[in-house]
Scaffold this motif. Structure first.
Motif, PDB file in Angstrom:
ATOM      1  N   ASP A 135      -9.791 -14.766   3.874  1.00 22.33           N
ATOM      2  CA  ASP A 135      -9.074 -13.937   2.902  1.00 22.33           C
ATOM      3  C   ASP A 135      -8.991 -12.484   3.368  1.00 22.33           C
ATOM      4  N   GLN A 136     -10.091 -11.978   3.951  1.00 22.28           N
ATOM      5  CA  GLN A 136     -10.072 -10.595   4.438  1.00 22.28           C
ATOM      6  C   GLN A 136      -9.075 -10.423   5.577  1.00 22.28           C
ATOM      7  N   ILE A 137      -9.049 -11.389   6.507  1.00 20.31           N
ATOM      8  CA  ILE A 137      -8.081 -11.328   7.605  1.00 20.31           C
ATOM      9  C   ILE A 137      -6.655 -11.358   7.066  1.00 20.31           C
ATOM     10  N   SER A 138      -6.417 -12.211   6.067  1.00 28.47           N
ATOM     11  CA  SER A 138      -5.088 -12.296   5.463  1.00 28.47           C
ATOM     12  C   SER A 138      -4.703 -10.977   4.799  1.00 28.47           C
ATOM     13  N   ASN A 139      -5.666 -10.329   4.123  1.00 28.49           N
ATOM     14  CA  ASN A 139      -5.374  -9.049   3.475  1.00 28.49           C
ATOM     15  C   ASN A 139      -5.053  -7.968   4.502  1.00 28.49           C
ATOM     16  N   ILE A 140      -5.790  -7.972   5.648  1.00 29.42           N
ATOM     17  CA  ILE A 140      -5.527  -6.979   6.697  1.00 29.42           C
ATOM     18  C   ILE A 140      -4.119  -7.156   7.255  1.00 29.42           C
ATOM     19  N   LYS A 141      -3.744  -8.425   7.524  1.00 32.41           N
ATOM     20  CA  LYS A 141      -2.399  -8.686   8.036  1.00 32.41           C
ATOM     21  C   LYS A 141      -1.338  -8.273   7.028  1.00 32.41           C
ATOM     22  N   TYR A 142      -1.603  -8.552   5.758  1.00 33.35           N
ATOM     23  CA  TYR A 142      -0.636  -8.156   4.730  1.00 33.35           C
ATOM     24  C   TYR A 142      -0.489  -6.639   4.680  1.00 33.35           C
ATOM     25  N   HIS A 143      -1.613  -5.909   4.806  1.00 33.54           N
ATOM     26  CA  HIS A 143      -1.572  -4.448   4.771  1.00 33.54           C
ATOM     27  C   HIS A 143      -0.781  -3.900   5.959  1.00 33.54           C
ATOM     28  N   GLU A 144      -0.977  -4.518   7.139  1.00 35.80           N
ATOM     29  CA  GLU A 144      -0.226  -4.080   8.317  1.00 35.80           C
ATOM     30  C   GLU A 144       1.277  -4.289   8.117  1.00 35.80           C
ATOM     31  N   GLU A 145       1.656  -5.455   7.582  1.00 33.33           N
ATOM     32  CA  GLU A 145       3.064  -5.725   7.326  1.00 33.33           C
ATOM     33  C   GLU A 145       3.631  -4.743   6.304  1.00 33.33           C
ATOM     34  N   PHE A 146       2.799  -4.419   5.309  1.00 29.77           N
ATOM     35  CA  PHE A 146       3.259  -3.480   4.279  1.00 29.77           C
ATOM     36  C   PHE A 146       3.505  -2.097   4.882  1.00 29.77           C
ATOM     37  N   GLU A 147       2.615  -1.651   5.763  1.00 31.64           N
ATOM     38  CA  GLU A 147       2.788  -0.336   6.383  1.00 31.64           C
ATOM     39  C   GLU A 147       4.044  -0.298   7.248  1.00 31.64           C
ATOM     40  N   LYS A 148       4.336  -1.439   7.934  1.00 31.08           N
ATOM     41  CA  LYS A 148       5.533  -1.487   8.770  1.00 31.08           C
ATOM     42  C   LYS A 148       6.813  -1.438   7.942  1.00 31.08           C
ATOM     43  N   SER A 149       6.798  -2.112   6.808  1.00 36.05           N
ATOM     44  CA  SER A 149       8.016  -2.200   5.999  1.00 36.05           C
ATOM     45  C   SER A 149       8.091  -1.125   4.922  1.00 36.05           C
ATOM     46  N   LYS A 150       7.082  -0.247   4.856  1.00 37.42           N
ATOM     47  CA  LYS A 150       7.079   0.771   3.798  1.00 37.42           C
ATOM     48  C   LYS A 150       8.249   1.723   3.940  1.00 37.42           C
ATOM     49  N   ILE A 151       8.649   1.952   5.174  1.00 38.21           N
ATOM     50  CA  ILE A 151       9.761   2.884   5.398  1.00 38.21           C
ATOM     51  C   ILE A 151      11.080   2.326   4.906  1.00 38.21           C
ATOM     52  N   ARG A 152      11.152   0.984   4.765  1.00 36.67           N
ATOM     53  CA  ARG A 152      12.382   0.341   4.307  1.00 36.67           C
ATOM     54  C   ARG A 152      12.395   0.103   2.808  1.00 36.67           C
ATOM     55  N   SER A 153      11.336   0.466   2.133  1.00 31.88           N
ATOM     56  CA  SER A 153      11.217   0.149   0.709  1.00 31.88           C
ATOM     57  C   SER A 153      11.993   1.149  -0.136  1.00 31.88           C
ATOM     58  N   ASP A 154      12.596   0.709  -1.238  1.00 32.25           N
ATOM     59  CA  ASP A 154      13.312   1.591  -2.151  1.00 32.25           C
ATOM     60  C   ASP A 154      12.365   2.381  -3.030  1.00 32.25           C
ATOM     61  N   ALA A 155      11.146   1.892  -3.265  1.00 31.69           N
ATOM     62  CA  ALA A 155      10.175   2.581  -4.110  1.00 31.69           C
ATOM     63  C   ALA A 155       9.169   3.283  -3.226  1.00 31.69           C
ATOM     64  N   PRO A 156       9.118   4.590  -3.198  1.00 30.61           N
ATOM     65  CA  PRO A 156       8.183   5.303  -2.317  1.00 30.61           C
ATOM     66  C   PRO A 156       6.749   5.077  -2.762  1.00 30.61           C
ATOM     67  N   PRO A 157       5.792   5.090  -1.836  1.00 32.54           N
ATOM     68  CA  PRO A 157       4.385   4.891  -2.207  1.00 32.54           C
ATOM     69  C   PRO A 157       3.897   6.034  -3.064  1.00 32.54           C
ATOM     70  N   PRO A 158       3.161   5.757  -4.130  1.00 34.96           N
ATOM     71  CA  PRO A 158       2.748   6.813  -5.070  1.00 34.96           C
ATOM     72  C   PRO A 158       1.719   7.759  -4.493  1.00 34.96           C
ATOM     73  N   GLU A 159       0.988   7.384  -3.418  1.00 36.99           N
ATOM     74  CA  GLU A 159      -0.087   8.235  -2.941  1.00 36.99           C
ATOM     75  C   GLU A 159       0.434   9.531  -2.318  1.00 36.99           C
ATOM     76  N   ASN A 160       1.724   9.550  -1.855  1.00 34.35           N
ATOM     77  CA  ASN A 160       2.278  10.757  -1.236  1.00 34.35           C
ATOM     78  C   ASN A 160       3.106  11.593  -2.200  1.00 34.35           C
ATOM     79  N   ARG A 161       3.329  11.092  -3.380  1.00 32.17           N
ATOM     80  CA  ARG A 161       4.245  11.772  -4.296  1.00 32.17           C
ATOM     81  C   ARG A 161       3.696  13.109  -4.761  1.00 32.17           C
ATOM     82  N   GLN A 162       2.405  13.193  -5.072  1.00 26.64           N
ATOM     83  CA  GLN A 162       1.816  14.415  -5.575  1.00 26.64           C
ATOM     84  C   GLN A 162       1.816  15.501  -4.511  1.00 26.64           C
ATOM     85  N   ASP A 163       1.654  15.083  -3.240  1.00 29.31           N
ATOM     86  CA  ASP A 163       1.634  16.073  -2.157  1.00 29.31           C
ATOM     87  C   ASP A 163       2.951  16.824  -2.096  1.00 29.31           C
TER      88      ASP A 163
END
Length: 250
Positions: A135-163
């Protein structure tokens, strides 16, 4: 003189009742106290009995007699062979022992066949550890895929919004870009429309879309659809559509 078939016969008179062939003590056959040759010996035949009410009654009576004889025989042989066993404590102990032996044999057979085919996996602590690791390996792979596709997402990640909300509106001083870093040659004159600044990077997915980098100044911004606007990127000198939640007014 032959003394056979409960009668005495002269040797010359001892012949077949049908063909009158002379017989001897070795080749005759008797039927109803009369001698016959092999060819003319009467054949016994079976008769089909009609299933009349009387025959049905006799058949039922025979079955009842058979059942009565069976029960009588069973009562006589009771205790001599197989019989119902009372559920005594001793019998319960024997049954429990047999079950334990059966379970041991099953476990031994299971261990022999382990890995040869499909088998039920016991949820042991070791199996739980392996499952957790997977499960941990699967979560790491999912996180990597999410970081790669984050630039293509229509909803920006909330952690950078306040900055970006806390930063000044001047794009040159905010990001430390010099005049040499800006592509001023590609800048086209704008009509004085709304000015926006890119808060997140965005990679264009279609030919009519506009790619962004953090801090890009977008000019002549016009809303065209729910969640999308049209504008001019001052850095690249290109026009196109971009997601509205990736920019903010300046």
């Amino acid at each position: 003189m032959y003394a056979k078939i409960y009668q005495y016969w002269h040797k010359g008179c001892f012949s077949c009742e049908v063909c009158k062939m002379a017989l001897s003590m070795t080749n005759y056959k008797g039927f109803e106290k009369k001698p016959y040759c092999t060819m003319h010996y009467p054949k016994t035949s079976f008769t089909i009995v009609t299933d009349t009410p009387e025959n049905l009654r006799l058949k039922q009576q025979s079955m009842l007699n058979s059942q009565a004889l069976y029960k009588e025989e069973f009562e006589k042989n009771k205790g001599k062979g197989f019989s119902a066993v009372a559920d005594t404590p001793e019998m319960q102990r024997v049954k429990k022992t047999q079950d334990q032996i059966s379970n041991a044999l099953y476990k031994e057979e299971f261990e022999k066949n382990k890995g040869k085919g499909f088998s039920v996996v016991v949820d042991t602590p070791e199996m739980q550890r392996v499952k957790k690791t997977q499960d941990q390996i699967s979560n790491i792979k999912y996180h990597e895929e999410f970081e790669k596709s984050k630039i293509r997402s229509d909803a920006p990640p909330p952690e950078n919004r306040q900055d970006y909300e806390d930063q000044p509106s001047n794009p040159v001083s905010d990001f430390g870009q010099s005049a040499g870093q800006m592509r001023t040659a590609a800048v086209a004159p704008h009509s004085g429309g709304k000015r926006y600044q890119a808060m997140y990077s965005y990679m264009a997915a279609e030919a009519d879309e506009l790619s962004l980098q953090e801090g890009d100044l977008i000019l002549d911004v016009e809303p065209i659809d729910e969640g999308w606007v049209f504008g001019f990127n001052q850095r690249t000198g290109q026009r196109g559509m971009l997601p509205a939640n990736y920019v903010r007014p300046v």
